[in-house]
Design a protein around this motif. Structure first.
Motif, mmCIF file in Angstrom:
data_model
loop_
_atom_site.group_PDB
_atom_site.id
_atom_site.type_symbol
_atom_site.label_atom_id
_atom_site.label_comp_id
_atom_site.label_asym_id
_atom_site.label_seq_id
_atom_site.Cartn_x
_atom_site.Cartn_y
_atom_site.Cartn_z
ATOM 1 N N UNK A 202 0.807 -1.218 0.000
ATOM 2 C CA UNK A 202 0.000 0.000 0.000
ATOM 3 C C UNK A 202 0.843 1.272 0.000
ATOM 4 N N UNK A 203 1.950 1.279 0.735
ATOM 5 C CA UNK A 203 2.789 2.473 0.756
ATOM 6 C C UNK A 203 3.410 2.722 -0.613
ATOM 7 N N UNK A 204 3.795 1.663 -1.295
ATOM 8 C CA UNK A 204 4.327 1.816 -2.647
ATOM 9 C C UNK A 204 3.230 2.265 -3.610
ATOM 10 N N UNK A 205 2.021 1.777 -3.384
ATOM 11 C CA UNK A 205 0.886 2.202 -4.219
ATOM 12 C C UNK A 205 0.660 3.705 -4.068
ATOM 13 N N UNK A 206 0.713 4.192 -2.830
ATOM 14 C CA UNK A 206 0.559 5.641 -2.608
ATOM 15 C C UNK A 206 1.693 6.417 -3.263
ATOM 16 N N UNK A 207 2.905 5.868 -3.148
ATOM 17 C CA UNK A 207 4.051 6.557 -3.745
ATOM 18 C C UNK A 207 3.933 6.618 -5.269
ATOM 19 N N UNK A 208 3.396 5.556 -5.881
ATOM 20 C CA UNK A 208 3.227 5.545 -7.330
ATOM 21 C C UNK A 208 2.151 6.548 -7.751
ATOM 22 N N UNK A 209 1.076 6.633 -6.989
ATOM 23 C CA UNK A 209 0.039 7.637 -7.274
ATOM 24 C C UNK A 209 0.636 9.034 -7.219
ATOM 25 N N UNK A 210 1.413 9.309 -6.179
ATOM 26 C CA UNK A 210 2.016 10.638 -6.043
ATOM 27 C C UNK A 210 2.973 10.924 -7.200
ATOM 28 N N UNK A 211 3.731 9.929 -7.593
ATOM 29 C CA UNK A 211 4.657 10.084 -8.721
ATOM 30 C C UNK A 211 3.891 10.461 -9.988
ATOM 31 N N UNK A 212 2.804 9.755 -10.258
ATOM 32 C CA UNK A 212 2.020 10.015 -11.476
ATOM 33 C C UNK A 212 1.375 11.390 -11.449
ATOM 34 N N UNK A 213 0.859 11.794 -10.306
ATOM 35 C CA UNK A 213 0.240 13.117 -10.214
ATOM 36 C C UNK A 213 1.279 14.219 -10.389
ATOM 37 N N UNK A 214 2.474 13.986 -9.867
ATOM 38 C CA UNK A 214 3.530 14.993 -9.941
ATOM 39 C C UNK A 214 4.136 15.081 -11.344
ATOM 40 N N UNK A 215 4.359 13.929 -11.972
ATOM 41 C CA UNK A 215 5.054 13.904 -13.259
ATOM 42 C C UNK A 215 4.118 14.034 -14.455
ATOM 43 N N UNK A 216 2.851 13.659 -14.303
ATOM 44 C CA UNK A 216 1.899 13.702 -15.417
ATOM 45 C C UNK A 216 0.663 14.492 -14.999
ATOM 46 N N UNK A 217 0.813 15.765 -14.707
ATOM 47 C CA UNK A 217 -0.309 16.545 -14.170
ATOM 48 C C UNK A 217 -1.445 16.665 -15.172
#
Length: 465
Positions: A202-217
């Motif tokens: 789950x923590x990695x899932x949250x980190x991946x969501x944050x990565x996508x929101x930050x890099x692909x706004x």
């Protein structure tokens, strides 16, 4: 939306290392016996500051895979799962490719250089990790045609013939080999999220969501959307908007991807991974591209359903870190977004200004009826009726009140449209296979890019009625 690529300085920006420990595995590229440059995308190499590389330098980076300056020190084979023809498969990942580099273009977008046919990885299983030269040629043709038709697609960046003789069950063998590099706005797939959810990371899932929101706004969810401030819900809304547009773009292009598995769905809504693709010879919703798609799961007319189904799998994965109702609410927007994208894209390709969804869908219905009754394919239909010209019967009635857009480009006064039917694809390949003649491929790429200029950019959805 398709835009003319703009030159920019080289700007390495490897962002994936922050996730690399749990998202991928460092790998070594294959050592090929030969390196003969066959295709270099002079349209896009300048966008990431690589237009000044000599061909020898190009081959060194994109066939021998010497690291680009200040970029990833070693390629990374990404981990993911996915539904393949609706059957969940945890035994997949980058089996013949890897992420090689990340860079910014002139507008600040993060772009990936990913490979196909670059050698074995931990996910190759019994495969050889290679790509046939024919497969590479087909990917050039698919991406160039799709880009010309306004589809958000990966770009075939480089093809180098590698001098190996490959055995394949679906091609005359031995056959020639190649390594391909694609330029993409991310290689993060729905299957990437599925893997983390199944493994309960789950923590990695949250980190991946944050990565996508930050890099692909992308745009924020609607004001009345429940949970609109939650990161997973925000990403879900963005994915639905992007993939509804992707589904519409396939339909207006008359394109059949063939293998719309969840591991082939990019979180940015960018089309990629071209295997058994086809373009429609006639307007037939039941037309399939893959000979192994016996049930017609990914037939032309079922592609929106397939893409929507994959979005549901993303929602299921994100359910571990977000409540279900806001995720479901995002998916429920798909139908309306798809219809709006169809309206905008169909009128664009037909060369008339949109008059709103109700009028546009009456026009689309008349156009589909015309194609079916006259047994005319979509390429010929859109070309013959550009701006409403040569329309008869109900189609002419539906076109009343539509304002034509500029059709002064010489392409529109030609004898016939560009198309990408299987007979021409095979003829282009035969010239290469039999005579090592690359000129037909070069001429086709030039002609497709000219068609793209004639069509112009797809209208932005923000300005649509």
């Amino acid at each position: 939306m398709r835009a003319e690529p703009q030159a920019a300085a080289y700007q390495a920006d490897p962002q994936i290392p922050s996730l690399a420990e749990w998202l991928g595995d460092p790998v070594k590229p294959a050592d090929f016996p030969r390196h003969q440059l066959r295709f270099r995308n002079r349209r896009w190499d300048k966008t990431v500051g690589l237009g000044d590389l000599s061909d020898d330098q190009w081959v060194d980076h994109f066939a021998r895979f010497s690291p680009l300056p200040d970029n990833l020190p070693q390629p990374l084979a990404l981990r993911y799962h996915g539904h393949q023809f609706r059957v969940y498969n945890p035994e997949i990942g980058d089996g013949r490719g890897f992420l090689f580099a990340q860079m910014r273009d002139g507008s600040g977008r993060l772009l990936d250089c990913g490979t196909k046919g670059s050698g074995r990885t931990p996910y190759s299983r019994t495969a050889d990790g290679r790509l046939t030269l024919k497969g590479a040629v087909r990917e050039i043709l698919a991406t160039e045609m799709l880009e010309a038709l306004g589809v958000n697609t990966s770009k075939t960046f480089s093809v180098v013939e590698t001098g190996e003789a490959l055995e394949r069950g679906d091609e005359p063998s031995p056959t020639r080999s190649a390594v391909l590099v694609r330029l993409s706005h991310s290689h993060i797939r729905i299957g990437t999220f599925q893997r983390l959810a199944v493994l309960e990371e789950d923590e990695h899932l949250r980190a991946l969501v944050d990565y996508c929101l930050r890099q692909f706004p992308g745009p924020p969810p609607p004001e009345d959307a429940p949970g609109r401030d939650e990161p997973a819900v925000m990403l879900m809304h963005q994915a639905v908007e992007r993939m509804a547009d992707l589904a519409a773009s396939y339909m207006v292009a008359g394109f059949v991807h063939g293998v719309l598995n969840s591991d082939n769905m990019n979180i940015t809504g960018e089309s990629f991974d071209y295997g058994p693709w086809r373009w429609l010879p006639l307007w037939e919703p039941g037309f399939t591209a893959a000979y192994f798609d016996h049930a017609g799961l990914y037939a032309f007319g079922r592609q929106p359903e397939a893409i929507n189904w994959n979005l549901a799998q993303l929602a299921i994965a994100l359910r571990r870190i977000a409540d279900a109702p806001p995720l479901v609410g995002a998916i429920e927007r798909f139908g309306d977004l798809y219809h709006r994208a169809m309206s905008r894209r169909f009128t664009w390709r037909l060369g008339v200004a949109s008059r709103g969804i109700e009028a546009d869908f009456a026009l689309i219905e008349a156009a589909e009826r015309t194609m079916r009754e006259r047994r005319i394919g979509p390429d010929a239909f859109f070309f013959a009726h550009r701006g409403g010209r040569a329309a008869e019967g109900q189609l002419a009635e539906r076109l009343q009140g539509y304002e034509p857009v500029d059709a002064s480009h010489p392409y529109w006064s030609g004898e016939a449209p560009e198309a990408m039917l299987i007979e021409e694809v095979e003829a282009i390949w035969s010239a290469i296979a039999d005579e090592d003649d690359w000129e037909p491929l070069s001429r086709k790429v030039t002609a497709l890019r000219d068609m793209g200029r004639a069509l112009g950019p797809v209208p932005d959805p923000a300005g649509h009625v």
